[in-house]
Design a protein around this motif. Sequence first.
Motif, PDB file in Angstrom:
ATOM      1  N   PHE A  52       3.302  44.071  35.523  1.00 14.14           N
ATOM      2  CA  PHE A  52       1.900  44.397  35.258  1.00 14.14           C
ATOM      3  C   PHE A  52       0.943  43.510  36.048  1.00 14.14           C
ATOM      4  O   PHE A  52      -0.261  43.773  36.060  1.00 14.14           O
ATOM      5  CB  PHE A  52       1.595  44.254  33.764  1.00 14.14           C
ATOM      6  CG  PHE A  52       2.184  45.335  32.910  1.00 14.14           C
ATOM      7  CD1 PHE A  52       1.639  46.609  32.897  1.00 14.14           C
ATOM      8  CD2 PHE A  52       3.299  45.099  32.132  1.00 14.14           C
ATOM      9  CE1 PHE A  52       2.178  47.605  32.106  1.00 14.14           C
ATOM     10  CE2 PHE A  52       3.853  46.083  31.341  1.00 14.14           C
ATOM     11  CZ  PHE A  52       3.287  47.353  31.327  1.00 14.14           C
ATOM     12  N   GLU A  53       1.477  42.438  36.662  1.00 10.42           N
ATOM     13  CA  GLU A  53       0.659  41.506  37.442  1.00 10.42           C
ATOM     14  C   GLU A  53      -0.524  40.981  36.626  1.00 10.42           C
ATOM     15  O   GLU A  53      -1.682  41.032  37.038  1.00 10.42           O
ATOM     16  CB  GLU A  53       0.174  42.166  38.739  1.00 10.42           C
ATOM     17  CG  GLU A  53       1.323  42.585  39.663  1.00 10.42           C
ATOM     18  CD  GLU A  53       0.831  43.195  40.953  1.00 10.42           C
ATOM     19  OE1 GLU A  53      -0.404  43.386  41.083  1.00 10.42           O
ATOM     20  OE2 GLU A  53       1.653  43.450  41.841  1.00 10.42           O
ATOM     21  N   LEU A  54      -0.217  40.475  35.432  1.00  9.77           N
ATOM     22  CA  LEU A  54      -1.239  39.976  34.523  1.00  9.77           C
ATOM     23  C   LEU A  54      -1.701  38.587  34.945  1.00  9.77           C
ATOM     24  O   LEU A  54      -0.931  37.803  35.519  1.00  9.77           O
ATOM     25  CB  LEU A  54      -0.692  39.907  33.095  1.00  9.77           C
ATOM     26  CG  LEU A  54      -0.177  41.210  32.475  1.00  9.77           C
ATOM     27  CD1 LEU A  54       0.465  40.914  31.118  1.00  9.77           C
ATOM     28  CD2 LEU A  54      -1.307  42.213  32.320  1.00  9.77           C
ATOM     29  N   THR A  55      -2.937  38.279  34.664  1.00 13.42           N
ATOM     30  CA  THR A  55      -3.427  36.913  34.792  1.00 13.42           C
ATOM     31  C   THR A  55      -2.964  36.120  33.566  1.00 13.42           C
ATOM     32  O   THR A  55      -2.579  36.716  32.550  1.00 13.42           O
ATOM     33  CB  THR A  55      -4.960  36.887  34.869  1.00 13.42           C
ATOM     34  OG1 THR A  55      -5.496  37.363  33.619  1.00 13.42           O
ATOM     35  CG2 THR A  55      -5.459  37.776  36.006  1.00 13.42           C
TER      36      THR A  55
ATOM     37  N   PRO B  34       6.325  29.606  31.654  1.00  8.24           N
ATOM     38  CA  PRO B  34       6.244  28.966  32.978  1.00  8.24           C
ATOM     39  C   PRO B  34       5.811  29.936  34.082  1.00  8.24           C
ATOM     40  O   PRO B  34       5.176  29.510  35.055  1.00  8.24           O
ATOM     41  CB  PRO B  34       7.681  28.472  33.216  1.00  8.24           C
ATOM     42  CG  PRO B  34       8.312  28.407  31.866  1.00  8.24           C
ATOM     43  CD  PRO B  34       7.685  29.506  31.081  1.00  8.24           C
ATOM     44  N   LEU B  35       6.152  31.224  33.934  1.00  7.26           N
ATOM     45  CA  LEU B  35       5.785  32.205  34.951  1.00  7.26           C
ATOM     46  C   LEU B  35       4.275  32.390  35.039  1.00  7.26           C
ATOM     47  O   LEU B  35       3.743  32.737  36.097  1.00  7.26           O
ATOM     48  CB  LEU B  35       6.462  33.543  34.651  1.00  7.26           C
ATOM     49  CG  LEU B  35       7.996  33.521  34.552  1.00  7.26           C
ATOM     50  CD1 LEU B  35       8.531  34.912  34.201  1.00  7.26           C
ATOM     51  CD2 LEU B  35       8.607  33.045  35.861  1.00  7.26           C
ATOM     52  N   PHE B  36       3.584  32.159  33.908  1.00  6.18           N
ATOM     53  CA  PHE B  36       2.131  32.317  33.890  1.00  6.18           C
ATOM     54  C   PHE B  36       1.406  30.977  33.822  1.00  6.18           C
ATOM     55  O   PHE B  36       0.181  30.942  33.683  1.00  6.18           O
ATOM     56  CB  PHE B  36       1.711  33.182  32.697  1.00  6.18           C
ATOM     57  CG  PHE B  36       2.103  34.627  32.819  1.00  6.18           C
ATOM     58  CD1 PHE B  36       1.306  35.521  33.524  1.00  6.18           C
ATOM     59  CD2 PHE B  36       3.277  35.094  32.252  1.00  6.18           C
ATOM     60  CE1 PHE B  36       1.666  36.851  33.646  1.00  6.18           C
ATOM     61  CE2 PHE B  36       3.639  36.425  32.368  1.00  6.18           C
ATOM     62  CZ  PHE B  36       2.835  37.310  33.071  1.00  6.18           C
ATOM     63  N   GLY B  37       2.155  29.888  33.927  1.00 11.37           N
ATOM     64  CA  GLY B  37       1.539  28.566  33.915  1.00 11.37           C
ATOM     65  C   GLY B  37       0.921  28.189  32.580  1.00 11.37           C
ATOM     66  O   GLY B  37      -0.086  27.470  32.541  1.00 11.37           O
ATOM     67  N   VAL B  38       1.499  28.660  31.477  1.00 13.34           N
ATOM     68  CA  VAL B  38       0.978  28.369  30.140  1.00 13.34           C
ATOM     69  C   VAL B  38       1.809  27.252  29.516  1.00 13.34           C
ATOM     70  O   VAL B  38       3.039  27.341  29.470  1.00 13.34           O
ATOM     71  CB  VAL B  38       1.017  29.622  29.242  1.00 13.34           C
ATOM     72  CG1 VAL B  38       0.544  29.284  27.829  1.00 13.34           C
ATOM     73  CG2 VAL B  38       0.167  30.732  29.839  1.00 13.34           C
ATOM     74  N   ASP B  39       1.154  26.219  29.060  1.00 15.11           N
ATOM     75  CA  ASP B  39       1.848  25.103  28.414  1.00 15.11           C
ATOM     76  C   ASP B  39       2.350  25.541  27.038  1.00 15.11           C
ATOM     77  O   ASP B  39       1.574  26.073  26.235  1.00 15.11           O
ATOM     78  CB  ASP B  39       0.891  23.915  28.264  1.00 15.11           C
ATOM     79  CG  ASP B  39       1.615  22.633  27.904  1.00 15.11           C
ATOM     80  OD1 ASP B  39       2.294  22.622  26.860  1.00 15.11           O
ATOM     81  OD2 ASP B  39       1.501  21.651  28.657  1.00 15.11           O
ATOM     82  N   PRO B  40       3.634  25.314  26.725  1.00 17.18           N
ATOM     83  CA  PRO B  40       4.147  25.711  25.410  1.00 17.18           C
ATOM     84  C   PRO B  40       3.470  24.988  24.258  1.00 17.18           C
ATOM     85  O   PRO B  40       3.436  25.508  23.138  1.00 17.18           O
ATOM     86  CB  PRO B  40       5.643  25.367  25.488  1.00 17.18           C
ATOM     87  CG  PRO B  40       5.778  24.432  26.634  1.00 17.18           C
ATOM     88  CD  PRO B  40       4.688  24.761  27.588  1.00 17.18           C
ATOM     89  N   LEU B  41       2.930  23.792  24.512  1.00 11.50           N
ATOM     90  CA  LEU B  41       2.170  23.085  23.481  1.00 11.50           C
ATOM     91  C   LEU B  41       0.904  23.865  23.135  1.00 11.50           C
ATOM     92  O   LEU B  41       0.602  24.101  21.947  1.00 11.50           O
ATOM     93  CB  LEU B  41       1.816  21.684  23.977  1.00 11.50           C
ATOM     94  CG  LEU B  41       1.017  20.803  23.019  1.00 11.50           C
ATOM     95  CD1 LEU B  41       1.893  20.351  21.868  1.00 11.50           C
ATOM     96  CD2 LEU B  41       0.445  19.597  23.757  1.00 11.50           C
ATOM     97  N   PHE B  42       0.179  24.287  24.149  1.00 19.89           N
ATOM     98  CA  PHE B  42      -1.038  25.081  23.949  1.00 19.89           C
ATOM     99  C   PHE B  42      -0.701  26.408  23.278  1.00 19.89           C
ATOM    100  O   PHE B  42      -1.396  26.842  22.351  1.00 19.89           O
ATOM    101  CB  PHE B  42      -1.706  25.315  25.311  1.00 19.89           C
ATOM    102  CG  PHE B  42      -2.990  26.093  25.245  1.00 19.89           C
ATOM    103  CD1 PHE B  42      -4.187  25.447  24.992  1.00 19.89           C
ATOM    104  CD2 PHE B  42      -3.000  27.463  25.432  1.00 19.89           C
ATOM    105  CE1 PHE B  42      -5.375  26.163  24.930  1.00 19.89           C
ATOM    106  CE2 PHE B  42      -4.179  28.185  25.370  1.00 19.89           C
ATOM    107  CZ  PHE B  42      -5.381  27.529  25.118  1.00 19.89           C
ATOM    108  N   PHE B  43       0.382  27.036  23.727  1.00 20.32           N
ATOM    109  CA  PHE B  43       0.791  28.326  23.168  1.00 20.32           C
ATOM    110  C   PHE B  43       1.134  28.190  21.681  1.00 20.32           C
ATOM    111  O   PHE B  43       0.786  29.053  20.880  1.00 20.32           O
ATOM    112  CB  PHE B  43       1.997  28.865  23.940  1.00 20.32           C
ATOM    113  CG  PHE B  43       2.395  30.262  23.572  1.00 20.32           C
ATOM    114  CD1 PHE B  43       1.663  31.349  24.026  1.00 20.32           C
ATOM    115  CD2 PHE B  43       3.506  30.489  22.774  1.00 20.32           C
ATOM    116  CE1 PHE B  43       2.037  32.642  23.693  1.00 20.32           C
ATOM    117  CE2 PHE B  43       3.882  31.783  22.433  1.00 20.32           C
ATOM    118  CZ  PHE B  43       3.151  32.858  22.893  1.00 20.32           C
TER     119      PHE B  43
END
Length: 473
Positions: free
Chosen positions: A351-354, A391-400
């Motif tokens: 889907f090429e999501l941001t 990791p593919l979207f650069g999201v920190d698991p702590l923030f998530f």
Amino acid sequence: MTDPQVALMMLGIFIILVFLGFPIAFTLMAMGIGFGYYAYYDPSRMWRAYNRLTEDADGWTSFTTWIEGFYNNRIFDLFVNQTYTVMSNEVLTAVPLFLFMGYVVERANIVDRLFTTLNIAAKGMPGSMGVAALVTCALFATSTGIVGAVVTLMGLLALPAMLKARYDTSFASGIICAGGTLGILIPPSIMLIVYAAASGVSIVRLYAAALYPSLVLVGLYLTYIIGRSILQPSVAPKPTKEEVPDVPFAQLAWMLLTSIFPLAFLILAVLGSILFGLATPTEAASIGALGGMVLATAYRAMSYEKLRESVYLTVRTTAMVCWLFVGSYTFSSVFSYLGGEHLISEFVMGFELTPFQFLILAQLIIFLLGWPLEWSEIIIIFVPIFLPLLPLFGVDPLFFGILVALNLQTSFLTPPMAMSAYYLKGIAPPAVQLSHIFKGVMPYLGMVFICMFLMYEFPGLVFSLPDAIYGTR
């Protein structure tokens, strides 16, 4: 049918069985073992067992040889290993101890004293009884983390008092339902312990990261209660002297000292020892459990029956969480081995999501899952599906994780499956209708979304405290 298609079929069947009402933990284990037998099936092993079976003339030996051949599959080794992994998980050891602390505090009559004291202390404020109820909910939720217990107890204690004080039914109901869910987010949250075990994120960093967002959410709730009481005084009339008597300052100070200070000290001691590295979560939870028993004894509320009931409820809830982990680990291992995780990753990446769009999609799915499922099931079963995508979207698991904890507030507040509303309805006076409760919780849903938006716009709310205490990663 390819292995990834089998994995998707496995996931689809599981979702159907959940909606049909099958026990989730045992459904996970059964499906994990069933599909795992297919995934790890080795024809050569079965062929060797079959040859031994045909060469053996003795009936009993033939039968045992056949059984040996049947169980000669790596799925059974996997299941045993996953069970042992859960049993030896040091993070999960804190769960029964925090649960026991919560159940003991719940039965110690501490909340009754706390609400009465805060109600008297805040009587000059607009919506004073609502403010007292929310602060009591927040403190009680911090010490227990059990949504049903907080909503039920506060519904028995605070709701009749607010209704007697001529509070609007929807307004009073919304305060208790929203306040009762805060234990999911406010440290030492059991949900964050479970997320740490599922994701591998440090629990101490999670606790530090959750502190500011939880304060922001409580602040938004208090702002709404006070603001609406000022703009619409009819929903929260000022209490009369008969409803909330005047108390001399010295007596009020003593009430505050004996009702708020002990519980606040217990919470700060447990949380502070974790955040500042003085004790591990398990050690701090042990102190909390002992402190809860000391408080209950000091308030003369400890008895053998209450202790036995607390132990029973602790064992029952802990067993549920741990068996969910065993089933989830087995299920997810087989699902990943069949290629399901890779297929989902490719599908989402297509889907090429941001990163923002991915977070919206993930939180929307978790929001919808919150209707039929408990938070423990969402964290243990479905959140691990998203973790490899972070990791593919650069999201920190702590923030998530903090975002998920905020989102799960809504799972208890969103009609038509708002469980906190049903908890409250179960013990509310007959005049309190479910529609009144649903109407009361709706503004708090909006505030949860505002808090999530603030988190995304100002990530420092999540990262500043853990980075200041433990350094950047």
